[in-house]
Design an enzyme around this catalytic site. Structure first.
Site, PDB file in Angstrom:
ATOM      1  N   LYS A  73     -21.445 -17.145  -0.886  1.00 48.70           N
ATOM      2  CA  LYS A  73     -22.873 -16.965  -0.587  1.00 48.70           C
ATOM      3  C   LYS A  73     -23.569 -15.928  -1.444  1.00 48.70           C
ATOM      4  CE  LYS A  73     -22.625 -18.232   4.268  1.00 48.70           C
ATOM      5  NZ  LYS A  73     -22.740 -17.723   5.637  1.00 48.70           N
ATOM      6  N   GLY A 132     -11.250  -9.629  -2.007  1.00 51.33           N
ATOM      7  CA  GLY A 132     -10.125 -10.225  -1.285  1.00 51.33           C
ATOM      8  C   GLY A 132      -9.740 -11.607  -1.786  1.00 51.33           C
ATOM      9  N   ARG A 143       0.824  -1.218   0.000  1.00 51.71           N
ATOM     10  CA  ARG A 143       0.000   0.000   0.000  1.00 51.71           C
ATOM     11  C   ARG A 143       0.856   1.265   0.000  1.00 51.71           C
ATOM     12  NH1 ARG A 143      -5.172  -1.681   3.798  1.00 51.71           N
ATOM     13  NH2 ARG A 143      -6.546  -2.027   2.038  1.00 51.71           N
ATOM     14  N   GLY A 174     -13.685  -3.483   0.111  1.00 51.60           N
ATOM     15  CA  GLY A 174     -15.055  -3.016   0.312  1.00 51.60           C
ATOM     16  C   GLY A 174     -15.470  -1.916  -0.648  1.00 51.60           C
TER      17      GLY A 174
HETATM   18  P1  ADP Z   1     -14.293 -12.327  -2.499  1.00 55.61           P
HETATM   19  O1  ADP Z   1     -13.500 -12.221  -1.207  1.00 55.61           O
HETATM   20  O2  ADP Z   1     -13.379 -12.269  -3.689  1.00 55.61           O
HETATM   21  O3  ADP Z   1     -15.411 -11.330  -2.600  1.00 55.61           O
HETATM   22  P2  ADP Z   1     -15.941 -14.476  -1.471  1.00 55.61           P
HETATM   23  O4  ADP Z   1     -15.461 -14.182  -0.091  1.00 55.61           O
HETATM   24  O5  ADP Z   1     -17.339 -14.149  -1.807  1.00 55.61           O
HETATM   25  O6  ADP Z   1     -14.954 -13.813  -2.550  1.00 55.61           O
HETATM   26  O7  ADP Z   1     -15.824 -16.051  -1.763  1.00 55.61           O
HETATM   27  C1  ADP Z   1     -14.656 -16.804  -1.610  1.00 55.61           C
HETATM   28  C2  ADP Z   1     -14.910 -18.110  -0.913  1.00 55.61           C
HETATM   29  O8  ADP Z   1     -15.904 -18.904  -1.548  1.00 55.61           O
HETATM   30  C3  ADP Z   1     -13.666 -18.973  -0.864  1.00 55.61           C
HETATM   31  O9  ADP Z   1     -13.295 -19.171   0.470  1.00 55.61           O
HETATM   32  C4  ADP Z   1     -14.093 -20.274  -1.537  1.00 55.61           C
HETATM   33  O10 ADP Z   1     -13.530 -21.431  -0.931  1.00 55.61           O
HETATM   34  C5  ADP Z   1     -15.591 -20.256  -1.339  1.00 55.61           C
HETATM   35  N1  ADP Z   1     -16.244 -21.156  -2.287  1.00 55.61           N
HETATM   36  C6  ADP Z   1     -16.316 -21.053  -3.632  1.00 55.61           C
HETATM   37  N2  ADP Z   1     -16.987 -22.087  -4.166  1.00 55.61           N
HETATM   38  C7  ADP Z   1     -17.364 -22.887  -3.146  1.00 55.61           C
HETATM   39  C8  ADP Z   1     -18.109 -24.108  -3.063  1.00 55.61           C
HETATM   40  N3  ADP Z   1     -18.586 -24.711  -4.165  1.00 55.61           N
HETATM   41  N4  ADP Z   1     -18.303 -24.632  -1.854  1.00 55.61           N
HETATM   42  C9  ADP Z   1     -17.821 -24.021  -0.746  1.00 55.61           C
HETATM   43  N5  ADP Z   1     -17.123 -22.877  -0.747  1.00 55.61           N
HETATM   44  C10 ADP Z   1     -16.896 -22.308  -1.948  1.00 55.61           C
END
Ligand code: ADP
Ligand code: MG
Length: 396
Positions: free
Chosen positions: A197, A354, A36, A377
């Site tokens: 999710k 992230g 950063r 964020g």
């Molecule tokens: P970001 O941080 O880029 O916004 P998220 O936090 O929404 O991404 O999602 C990342 C997480 O989703 C990872 O920890 C990954 O393991 C999980 N993930 C992706 N596909 C699956 C799946 N089919 N079952 C369980 N976890 C999953």
């Protein structure tokens, strides 16, 4: 775009207050990751080259409006001097007599770092009095902290109403990349949304279906969409109570002419661990005792075709449980395809989030993307179509 860049500002001999994000990890008083800090170098160097005197405003940690000595910015001075190659002075407060004295003592070619803005209660309340006290120290305001722009704080929002203001180089690069991806993109535009999710990404999905031509849904959230179509996903991560919401998003997409792409085949396993025994099955044939951990090869081939037919790609969220091999395969393959098309000049690719940044780094594809946002964020709120107070405040 109605915000100014450094090129439009006369900075010669002026004290320039620069809001930066140098909230870096520190262990035992030593900076362990200076990324950063390195990112603000172009802005500070350009201000110095124009004869301006940079005075840095920044936060560190969450002191919640009180002076917390462990959250002082002072230990960052050596890392700043190393990155900037100039002397960096420090003032023990970001307003008042100590700050004024340090500004008065600042020589041309030097930089001044002011103490943590969040030591003042007014900062997170976007307090006008605090902003005025900070503004009194300088003549121009530059915001280079896109990653803090989703918060309306005195040092990111109110202060910009008082002084002539501009975006720093990092802020400028981020805003231009985001504008190219969603603001006024080359079409067709494809969005990839994956991750765990649906519930954490509802606003994002709702905004994207009205803006993009193709929406590729992957990761755990794809399971929820499969459930919404009456498909049994066995022991997969899925939010069964979000099925109605998923159906609403599908209907909204249809009305907006946005094509939704769900995986046609999936990789299933009985255990959530690296190297777990696994098999590829059609998306509607997950065994009752198994869970979907990745998109299958046919799904990946379809995603590659969508990418090939696109001019712009915006990506948030991995397509599978990328942290554990071999369930990183679909994410890696799609990332490699996006990287290849970007290298060939056929695609503008922007990604953020992230886990997404971690996944694209792991895939070795990040360097080939047109832009990787590390703003966390702020990037997600922008993808949700929200106005970012720190950016809005720069509009003139
Ligand atoms: P970001 O941080 O880029 O916004 P998220 O936090 O929404 O991404 O999602 C990342 C997480 O989703 C990872 O920890 C990954 O393991 C999980 N993930 C992706 N596909 C699956 C799946 N089919 N079952 C369980 N976890 C999953
Ligand atoms: Mg995450």
């Amino acid at each position: 775009m109605a915000w100014k860049t450094l090129d439009e500002m006369d900075l010669a001999g002026k004290v320039v207050l620069v809001r930066v994000d140098i909230n870096v990890p520190v262990e035992n008083g030593v900076v362990t990751d200076a990324t950063r800090i390195e990112k603000i170098v172009p802005t500070i160097s350009d201000i110095l080259a124009k004869g301006g005197k940079p005075v840095l405003l920044a936060h560190f940690g969450r002191p919640k409006g009180k002076v917390v000595p462990e959250m002082s910015l002072k230990p960052l001075v050596p890392a700043l001097e190393k990155a900037l190659g100039v002397k960096v002075a420090f003032a023990p407060d970001c307003i008042g007599a100590p700050a004024k004295k340090a500004v008065a003592a600042l020589a041309e070619g030097e930089v001044l770092l002011l103490e943590n803005t969040r030591f003042h209660e007014g900062e997170e309340k976007n307090d006008a009095e605090l902003a005025a006290a900070m503004a009194a120290l300088g003549e121009v305001y530059v915001n280079d902290a896109f990653s803090a722009a989703h918060r309306a704080h005195s040092s990111t929002a109110a202060i910009a109403q008082i002084l002539p203001s501009a975006a720093g180089r990092l802020m400028e690069a981020e805003l231009k990349a985001l504008e190219a991806a969603l603001g006024n993109p080359a079409r067709p535009v494809t969005a990839v949304v994956g991750g765990a999710k649906v519930s954490t990404k509802l606003d994002l999905l709702g905004n994207l279906v009205s803006k993009v031509d193709h929406l590729v849904i992957g990761g755990g959230m794809a399971n929820t969409f499969l459930v919404a179509q009456g498909i049994d996903v066995g022991k997969s991560l899925a939010e069964h109570d979000m099925a109605d919401t998923a159906r609403e998003i599908l209907a909204k997409a249809k009305a907006a002419g946005c094509a939704i792409h769900l995986p046609v085949d999936v990789v299933v396993a009985r255990e959530f661990k690296a190297g777990a025994e696994n098999e590829v099955v059609p998306a509607d044939a997950c065994p009752a005792d198994a869970m979907i951990l990745d998109a299958g090869p046919e799904a990946v081939a379809q995603i590659a075709k969508v990418f090939e037919a696109s001019k712009t790609l915006i990506w948030n969220g991995p397509l599978g449980a990328f942290e554990i091999a071999p369930f990183d395969a679909a994410t890696n393959a799609a990332a490699a395809k996006a990287a290849e098309l970007t290298r060939a000049g056929a695609l503008i690719s922007v990604a953020g989030g992230g886990d997404t940044v971690a996944a694209l780094n792991k895939a070795g594809a990040a360097a080939d993307f047109s832009y990787i946002s590390t703003a966390g964020g702020a990037f997600l709120e922008w993808m949700e179509g929200k106005e970012l107070p720190g950016v809005a405040a720069l509009m003139h």
